[in-house]
Design a protein around this motif. Sequence first.
Motif, mmCIF file in Angstrom:
data_model
loop_
_atom_site.group_PDB
_atom_site.id
_atom_site.type_symbol
_atom_site.label_atom_id
_atom_site.label_comp_id
_atom_site.label_asym_id
_atom_site.label_seq_id
_atom_site.Cartn_x
_atom_site.Cartn_y
_atom_site.Cartn_z
ATOM 1 N N THR A 217 -110.256 -5.596 82.076
ATOM 2 C CA THR A 217 -108.834 -5.809 81.782
ATOM 3 C C THR A 217 -108.670 -6.479 80.423
ATOM 4 N N ILE A 218 -109.515 -7.456 80.147
ATOM 5 C CA ILE A 218 -109.484 -8.143 78.852
ATOM 6 C C ILE A 218 -109.747 -7.153 77.726
ATOM 7 N N ARG A 219 -110.729 -6.301 77.916
ATOM 8 C CA ARG A 219 -111.097 -5.336 76.880
ATOM 9 C C ARG A 219 -109.948 -4.356 76.613
ATOM 10 N N ARG A 220 -109.313 -3.872 77.662
ATOM 11 C CA ARG A 220 -108.183 -2.946 77.495
ATOM 12 C C ARG A 220 -107.015 -3.633 76.811
ATOM 13 N N ALA A 221 -106.750 -4.872 77.197
ATOM 14 C CA ALA A 221 -105.643 -5.625 76.593
ATOM 15 C C ALA A 221 -105.888 -5.867 75.112
ATOM 16 N N HIS A 222 -107.109 -6.252 74.791
ATOM 17 C CA HIS A 222 -107.467 -6.589 73.408
ATOM 18 C C HIS A 222 -107.345 -5.382 72.483
ATOM 19 N N ALA A 223 -107.469 -4.177 73.036
ATOM 20 C CA ALA A 223 -107.337 -2.954 72.240
ATOM 21 C C ALA A 223 -105.892 -2.700 71.828
ATOM 22 N N VAL A 224 -104.939 -3.297 72.559
ATOM 23 C CA VAL A 224 -103.515 -3.136 72.242
ATOM 24 C C VAL A 224 -103.070 -4.177 71.226
ATOM 25 N N HIS A 225 -103.475 -5.422 71.455
ATOM 26 C CA HIS A 225 -103.155 -6.528 70.538
ATOM 27 C C HIS A 225 -104.215 -7.598 70.729
ATOM 28 N N PRO A 226 -104.695 -8.216 69.656
ATOM 29 C CA PRO A 226 -105.755 -9.221 69.789
ATOM 30 C C PRO A 226 -105.387 -10.326 70.783
#
Length: 345
Positions: free
Chosen positions: A166-175
């Motif tokens: 989930t963290i990895r997917r979120a980080h791909a949208v905005h740091p």
Amino acid sequence: MASLPLVPRTKLGSQGLEVSKQGLGCMGMSYMYGPPKPEPDMIELIRYAVDSGVTFLDTSDVYGPHTNEILIGKALKGGYREKVQIATKFGIGKKDGKTDIRGDPEYVRACCEGSLKRLDVECIDLFYAHRIDTRVPIEVTVGEMKKLVEEGKVKYIGLSEASASTIRRAHAVHPITAVQLEWSLWSRDLEEEILPTCRELGIGIVPYSPLGRGFFSAGPQLFDNLAEGDMRKNFPRWKPENLEENKKIFARVSEMAAKKGCTPAQLALAWVYHQGDDVVPIPGTTKKENFNQNVRALSVKLTREEMAELESYASADVVKGDRHVSMGTTWINSETPPLSSWKAK
């Protein structure tokens, strides 16, 4: 009494946010751990913390609900706003008397507007998704948080109790600047996957309940003195059958603390500090003397051997009971649907 050590500053994450190496968790002032504490006393404590160098304040719209943010807003009057970094959260609400986790765009935006008003600030320094809505793709939730950054209402964004994927997917949208999770001597489930993921992506770690919800501060006898309405009475580790075994952990930590010339709380907190420069714990308290004790933990030094010994006292096979009363709302159950499923609606 000796003066407090200087509280160092550190970069939280790799996006530019700088905070004090120790934060202040404000939840217990208003919520969860018995009745709300007197407002004047808590305002005085918050200001004392800031004057002592602890400038990273942690709250949430669910604390109260709402009253903790209002409390912090009042405490920051008179020039204190410019000295602090405010972290607040959204995502935990109530529906038909039950906990309702939400991360849809309309809710994200409404929560941000509400927090800005209650805190009486123009911008939130760090805005977390408090829990992950497993009905909404994380890209959708973070996409709305990104808009709030672009509009100047939020500076940095974070997640709380989110899995590595989930963290990895979120980080791909905005740091993502920070991830907040429970981390202490006896709550270490983030270490296998989440910690290396955050370090790979340059995300800071904010441990909540670094003192085991008071266990490493007051010991097992704390349970006998909990106020009416204190949610810790329902936590698995505090149940009599588990507490009897967990007492042994506190006894061993206390023995080492005595040899080190510090308190068990300071030893447990020092263990968290020694995890790295990217780790900023947020121990909460409602008492000045406990705050002072927490800050002095910054001066406790541990060798690798002492770290390993402490960890052996509270290994997963030794600790009895789950860390949370509702493990279903922790990172263990935070996977969200693919973005394509949302677009199809």
